[in-house]
Structure formats: structure tokens, C-alpha cells
Design an enzyme around this catalytic site. Structure first.
Site, PDB file in Angstrom:
ATOM      1  N   ASN A 159       0.786  -1.241   0.000  1.00  9.42           N
ATOM      2  CA  ASN A 159       0.000   0.000   0.000  1.00  9.42           C
ATOM      3  C   ASN A 159       0.815   1.286   0.000  1.00  9.42           C
ATOM      4  O   ASN A 159       0.314   2.326  -0.393  1.00  9.42           O
ATOM      5  CB  ASN A 159      -0.994  -0.005   1.175  1.00  9.42           C
ATOM      6  CG  ASN A 159      -0.307  -0.043   2.512  1.00  9.42           C
ATOM      7  OD1 ASN A 159       0.781  -0.594   2.637  1.00  9.42           O
ATOM      8  ND2 ASN A 159      -0.911   0.540   3.521  1.00  9.42           N
ATOM      9  N   LYS A 182      12.269  -8.119   0.907  1.00 10.92           N
ATOM     10  CA  LYS A 182      11.218  -8.695   0.074  1.00 10.92           C
ATOM     11  C   LYS A 182      10.007  -7.767   0.088  1.00 10.92           C
ATOM     12  O   LYS A 182       9.279  -7.681   1.072  1.00 10.92           O
ATOM     13  CB  LYS A 182      10.784 -10.071   0.576  1.00 10.92           C
ATOM     14  CG  LYS A 182       9.807 -10.724  -0.381  1.00 10.92           C
ATOM     15  CD  LYS A 182       8.904 -11.701   0.311  1.00 10.92           C
ATOM     16  CE  LYS A 182       7.443 -11.435   0.250  1.00 10.92           C
ATOM     17  NZ  LYS A 182       6.806 -10.823  -0.855  1.00 10.92           N
ATOM     18  N   GLY A 234       2.336  -5.259   7.564  1.00 13.30           N
ATOM     19  CA  GLY A 234       1.363  -6.015   6.779  1.00 13.30           C
ATOM     20  C   GLY A 234       0.262  -6.553   7.663  1.00 13.30           C
ATOM     21  O   GLY A 234      -0.054  -5.963   8.702  1.00 13.30           O
ATOM     22  N   SER A 235      -0.291  -7.685   7.259  1.00 16.33           N
ATOM     23  CA  SER A 235      -1.485  -8.194   7.940  1.00 16.33           C
ATOM     24  C   SER A 235      -1.153  -8.697   9.344  1.00 16.33           C
ATOM     25  O   SER A 235      -0.026  -9.103   9.643  1.00 16.33           O
ATOM     26  CB  SER A 235      -2.110  -9.326   7.131  1.00 16.33           C
ATOM     27  OG  SER A 235      -1.332 -10.493   7.287  1.00 16.33           O
ATOM     28  N   GLY A 239       1.984 -10.968  10.565  1.00 16.31           N
ATOM     29  CA  GLY A 239       2.825 -10.310  11.569  1.00 16.31           C
ATOM     30  C   GLY A 239       2.973 -11.163  12.824  1.00 16.31           C
ATOM     31  O   GLY A 239       4.060 -11.295  13.375  1.00 16.31           O
ATOM     32  N   GLU A 256       4.428  -4.104  12.271  1.00 16.12           N
ATOM     33  CA  GLU A 256       3.406  -3.040  12.252  1.00 16.12           C
ATOM     34  C   GLU A 256       2.218  -3.665  11.529  1.00 16.12           C
ATOM     35  O   GLU A 256       2.333  -4.050  10.366  1.00 16.12           O
ATOM     36  CB  GLU A 256       3.980  -1.841  11.504  1.00 16.12           C
ATOM     37  CG  GLU A 256       3.470  -0.533  12.014  1.00 16.12           C
ATOM     38  CD  GLU A 256       2.211  -0.148  11.308  1.00 16.12           C
ATOM     39  OE1 GLU A 256       1.135  -0.241  11.942  1.00 16.12           O
ATOM     40  OE2 GLU A 256       2.276   0.189  10.130  1.00 16.12           O
ATOM     41  N   CYS A 290      -3.060   1.318   6.883  1.00 15.40           N
ATOM     42  CA  CYS A 290      -3.326   0.783   8.223  1.00 15.40           C
ATOM     43  C   CYS A 290      -3.826   1.899   9.137  1.00 15.40           C
ATOM     44  O   CYS A 290      -4.428   1.642  10.167  1.00 15.40           O
ATOM     45  CB  CYS A 290      -2.095   0.112   8.794  1.00 15.40           C
ATOM     46  SG  CYS A 290      -0.715   1.211   8.933  1.00 15.40           S
ATOM     47  N   GLU A 392     -10.628  -5.595   9.736  1.00 19.68           N
ATOM     48  CA  GLU A 392      -9.973  -4.601   8.883  1.00 19.68           C
ATOM     49  C   GLU A 392     -10.204  -5.008   7.427  1.00 19.68           C
ATOM     50  O   GLU A 392      -9.582  -5.939   6.930  1.00 19.68           O
ATOM     51  CB  GLU A 392      -8.473  -4.559   9.192  1.00 19.68           C
ATOM     52  CG  GLU A 392      -7.759  -3.432   8.485  1.00 19.68           C
ATOM     53  CD  GLU A 392      -6.253  -3.407   8.761  1.00 19.68           C
ATOM     54  OE1 GLU A 392      -5.649  -4.473   8.939  1.00 19.68           O
ATOM     55  OE2 GLU A 392      -5.688  -2.294   8.778  1.00 19.68           O
TER      56      GLU A 392
HETATM   57  C1  UN1 Z   1       0.177   7.099   6.622  1.00 22.52           C
HETATM   58  O1  UN1 Z   1      -0.813   7.080   7.323  1.00 22.52           O
HETATM   59  O2  UN1 Z   1       0.405   8.055   5.863  1.00 22.52           O
HETATM   60  O3  UN1 Z   1       0.706   0.409   6.252  1.00 22.52           O
HETATM   61  C2  UN1 Z   1       1.181   6.025   6.641  1.00 22.52           C
HETATM   62  C3  UN1 Z   1       0.329   1.538   6.536  1.00 22.52           C
HETATM   63  C4  UN1 Z   1       1.151   2.334   7.528  1.00 22.52           C
HETATM   64  C5  UN1 Z   1       1.615   3.628   6.965  1.00 22.52           C
HETATM   65  C6  UN1 Z   1       0.609   4.718   7.082  1.00 22.52           C
HETATM   66  N1  UN1 Z   1       2.302   1.556   7.940  1.00 22.52           N
HETATM   67  O4  UN1 Z   1      -0.662   1.999   6.026  1.00 22.52           O
END
Ligand code: UN1
Length: 494
Positions: A159, A182, A234-235, A239, A256, A290, A392
Site C-alpha cells: 500500500n 522482500k 502487513g497483515s 505479523g 506493524e 493501516c 480490517e
Molecule cells: C500514513 O498514514 O500516511 O501500512 C502512513 C500503513 C502504515 C503507513 C501509514 N504503515 O498503512
């Protein structure tokens, strides 16, 4: 509509030990999600054996890179930012929009953001790198110095094809680690572009290795005994699997993961500002962040008025080819994502939600989902278990609940296993301070949308949104370095 320039598909390659190579695994095709017949880049994936070679190359490069002065390492990051990303932001932004599906403006903005991140970490050599303590013993000082972990595995999502890699790879490199990366197989072209930028700026062979391909490559990186740390975005499912693998092998993991971020609009809020910001938070990047706003909590007194204003804005919200400057929202990344998000909306409706906004026409070809707003049942038990409240969807879907007062609204924000970000719209400083105290989130926006991040401040979630040290700013060094406490005395009696 402007037409996308017909650019030939780019030949995808991997970088191992400083050499660009063709892959030997399955065919890999990156297509434009707005026009799936248009191939952006193609090649073959890397193999698990390539992971082993890449880790070996990264290991071999590790010592010399760690001993390279931090300012020299940083100069490479800054050169990459200036010579490649800033100079080419328009062209790269267009490639990003064609490959990922976010709008051209967002794509170009993301490339510039990646450059800003490289510049921030490029200057890290100018900042404090350690500490000196007094010693309880005569003739001694105690120093705390920071050292790189060694070889870091970097696994990134689709994303933010260039910004998220930049905010992992830049600190990894600045602090002296070497990297095996990766990226998501959905956005290989932008991964190649970031790698080319760094190599072109003078990164030595083996310091950054790029392997493109399936999830198996990620597993091979996570399980490789030569990897000293893993950073992942990622997911939640993946994670947690990586965190478990890291715990089992004693390797630090920074993960994250998911978010189910809420926006709260209180009765005293500026409703126009709130409607604009909720719109951006929920639907920019087609909701594929996210940090996107996917839950909306409205104080009863202004709920209908707010929804009218949001509806009016969405009436002018143009969904289409993201390379057309008039378009506000592009497609989601893939047909699978489109199907999953639409199935999620249907599930939520079957569980009692009402479609407030959505179902509008979107282009037929391409992976499009309309901007969708669902009102959840007023019965709190039924609302709390509705899929659009708990899952989500990672798409342009906003679920709405109403609350009597601020305290009830804040309790609803915390009704989630996630705690990445939240937005609260109010002009009352007391309510804003209550939000700071009560909301269990890693990032809190007062009167701005839930998404967004600056390179110099910590980024990451509370509760189950994140695992391990936070990202960005000074927080990044907690993950990418470890400390050595040095008891330093002279060699002869004091
Ligand atoms: C943002 O809000 O601009 O995977 C960044 C994601 C977050 C990054 C968000 N780690 O969407």
C-alpha cells in the site's frame, strides 16, 4: 479522462550481492489495477536458494558497512533522495499510480515522502549516538554505544510501495545494518526503483539485496539463521506468525500490523472540517492504509447533520483511473482485494448494517469498490460484533455508530483489539485532553484525519496493532541497533 501513456512492461530483476539477476521461480506480473490488461512490469520470482545467497552477500558486506562512518552512509541516502527520487518524483509517482492504484498526486507525494525519509536518516550522523555515564569507581567512565544488529530482513506491503520501504531501509542502513528486502509482489516496480536509487547513489555491493516474489521468500528470510532482525508491515495474521518465529529463534521483530481506526465527531466540532477530514481519512488511497479511518462515531446531537455533509462531499468524489488528475479515488490493489472487500460489505449488511452511502457506479473494468458508508445497528451488542466494526477490510468502507456523549464515544473507540490511530473532532480543550488520557492508541489526531506520519516522530500502534519497538524518528534506533555498555578505565592506576 486522460489516457495512461503506453509504456512497455519493465523487466523485473532481483539484486543479490550487487548484481541484477533474472529470477528462476514462478512468472511474476505486476498489472495496473485500474486496467488489468496493462502490464506494468514482468519477470520471474526469486527462489528460496536466492534468499540464502542474498543473506550470505549481506553478511559478507556487514562488517565493512558497519565500520563506514555514519556520515558517509548518510551521504548515500541523501544522494539517492536528491538525484533519483526528488528529480524523478513525477515519473516515479506515475509508475506508482499505475502499479498500486492510488492517485497520481498521492503517488508523487509518496515518492517525495520517501525522499524526505532518506534525508532525515541521512542526517542521523549529526545526532546523538550514545551516552556517557559517571562511574561509582574512580578513574572510570561508562559509555553506552550503539551498534547495528547485522543483517536485517525487511518485508513490506503493497500500500505504500516506496514510503514504507524507505522508512525501514533508511534507518536500517543509516545505523549500519545490511538488508535483505522482500517487497509485496504486487508492487515490484517501485521496489526496483528505490533499490536503483540507492545503488546509483553509491551503496556498496551486498548492503541492500532485493528479492521479489511470493510469500515463501518472506518465510525463507524469517527462518534463515543468518538474519539478525526482521521488520515487517502487513497483515495481523502474518505479523503474528513472524513475531512467533522471531521469539522461537531469539531474533528481534518489529511488526506493524492492523488498525481499525476510529474518528469521533463531538457535538461542538466544526462539522465541515470534520466531514472533509473523515472523507480523507476513510477514502484516500482507497482506504488501503493501516491508519485509514474505518469506524466513525458520531455524537447523537450532530449525527444526521454530519452525515448530510459527508454525503454531499461524496457526491463530488470521483472514482476512476488514478492517473487522471480529476479522479479522487482509484481502484483497490487486486481482484482478490475487490472481492474480499465487497464480500465484507455484504456480510456486514447481512449482520444488520444499513447502507447509508455506496453502491454508486464505479468503472466496470478494473478492481473498483465504491466509497461505502454503513450504519451499524443501534443495539450495542449487535453493533459490536458486526464485521465492519471488527474486521480490517482494507478498503473504502466506513462503519458508523452513534453515541450519547463524549465518554460513550471514547469507550467505543477503545472497543477494538487494535489501537493504531484515532481522530477526535472537537473545539473543547477539555474533551481533547480527555481523549489524550482515555484513548488507547499509538497515534492521536485532534481535528485532523487518522492517517499520516512524519519521519521525525514515533509511528506505531498500541494494543495488538504493533509488536516490538516503534518506527521512525528517534524510535527507530531502538529496533535497528543494540547497545554495548563499555566500562572504560585507563590502563594504569588513577
Ligand atoms: C500514513 O498514514 O500516511 O501500512 C502512513 C500503513 C502504515 C503507513 C501509514 N504503515 O498503512
Amino acid at each position: 479522462m486522460t489516457t495512461t501513456p503506453s509504456v512497455g512492461a519493465v523487466d523485473l530483476r532481483h539484486l543479490v550481492g550487487g548484481r541484477w539477476e533474472s529470477g528462476g521461480a514462478e512468472p511474476l506480473v505486476s498489472a495496473n489495477p485500474a486496467r488489468p490488461e496493462e502490464i506494468v512490469a514482468a519477470g520471474r520470482g526469486a527462489t528460496a536458494a536466492d534468499v540464502d545467497r542474498a543473506v550470505t552477500a549481506a553478511r559478507r558486506a556487514a562488517r565493512a558497512w558497519a565500520r563506514t562512518p555514519m556520515h558517509e552512509r548518510g551521504a548515500i541516502l541523501i544522494r539517492a533522495a536528491a538525484a533519483a527520487l526528488e528529480a524523478e518524483s513525477g515519473a516515479l509517482g506515475l509508475e506508482l499510480a499505475r502499479e498500486e492504484g492510488k492517485t497520481l498526486a498521492e503517488g508523487t507525494g509518496e515518492v517525495l515522502r520517501a525522499a524526505q525519509i532518506l534525508r532525515y536518516y541521512g542526517n542521523e550522523g549529526d545526532r546523538v549516538a550514545g551516552e556517557v555515564f559517571a562511574s561509582p569507581r574512580r578513574g572510570e567512565r561508562i559509555l553506552v554505544t550503539r551498534k547495528p544488529l547485522g543483517v536485517v530482513g525487511v518485508i513490506t506491503p503493497f500500500n505504500f510501495p516506496i514510503a514504507i520501504p524507505a522508512w525501514k531501509i533508511a534507518p536500517a542502513l543509516a545505523y549500519g545494518n545490511t538488508v535483505v528486502w522482500k517487497p509485496s509482489g504486487a508492487v515490484p516496480l517501485l521496489a526496483a526503483r528505490l533499490t536503483e536509487a540507492l545503488v546509483g547513489a553509491g551503496l556498496p555491493d551486498g548492503v541492500l539485496n532485493l528479492l521479489i516474489g511470493s510469500g515463501e521468500l518472506g518465510t525463507a528470510i524469517v527462518n534463515h539463521p543468518g538474519v539478525d532482525g526482521i521488520t515487517f508491515t502487513g497483515s495481523t495474521t502474518i505479523g503474528r506468525r513472524i513475531a512467533a518465529a522471531g521469539a522461537a529463534s531469539g531474533v528481534p521483530v518489529q511488526a506493524e500490523m492492523g488498525g481499525k481506526n476510529a474518528a469521533v465527531v463531538l457535538a461542538d466540532a466544526d462539522l465541515d472540517l470534520a466531514a472533509e477530514q473523515v472523507l480523507f481519512g476513510a477514502f484516500r488511497s482507497t482506504g488501503q492504509k493501516c491508519t485509514a479511518t474505518s469506524r466513525l462515531i458520531l455524537q447523537d446531537a450532530v449525527a444526521d447533520d454530519f452525515l448530510d455533509r459527508l454525503r454531499a462531499r461524496l457526491d463530488d468524489w470521483i472514482v476512476g483511473d488514478p492517473t487522471d488528475p480529476a479522479v479522487h479515488m482509484g481502484p483497490v490493489v487486486s481482484e482478490t482485494a475487490r472481492r474480499d472487500i465487497r464480500a465484507g460489505i455484504d456480510r456486514s449488511l447481512a449482520e444488520g448494517a444499513t447502507l447509508l452511502i455506496g453502491g454508486r457506479e464505479v468503472p466496470e473494468t478494473g478492481h473498483f469498490v465504491p466509497a461505502t458508508v454503513l450504519e451499524l445497528p443501534s443495539d450495542p451488542v449487535r453493533a459490536a460484533s458486526n464485521s465492519a466494526w471488527t474486521e480490517e477490510f482494507f478498503g473504502p468502507v466506513l462503519s458508523v455508530r452513534r453515541a450519547r456523549d463524549a465518554a460513550t464515544a471514547f469507550a467505543l473507540v477503545d472497543e477494538s483489539e487494535f489501537g493504531l490511530s484515532a481522530a477526535v473532532f472537537t473545539q473543547d480543550i477539555t474533551r481533547a485532553l480527555d481523549a489524550v488520557e482515555d484513548l488507547d492508541v499509538g497515534i492521536l489526531h485532534i481535528n485532523s484525519e487518522s492517517a499520516g506520519a512524519d519521519p521525525h516522530v514515533p509511528f506505531g500502534g498500541a494494543k495488538k496493532s504493533g509488536y516490538g519497538p516503534k518506527e521512525q524518528g528517534a524510535a527507530a534506533k531502538e529496533f535497528f541497533t543494540h547497545t554495548t555498555t563499555v566500562y572504560l578505565r585507563g590502563g594504569s592506576p588513577a
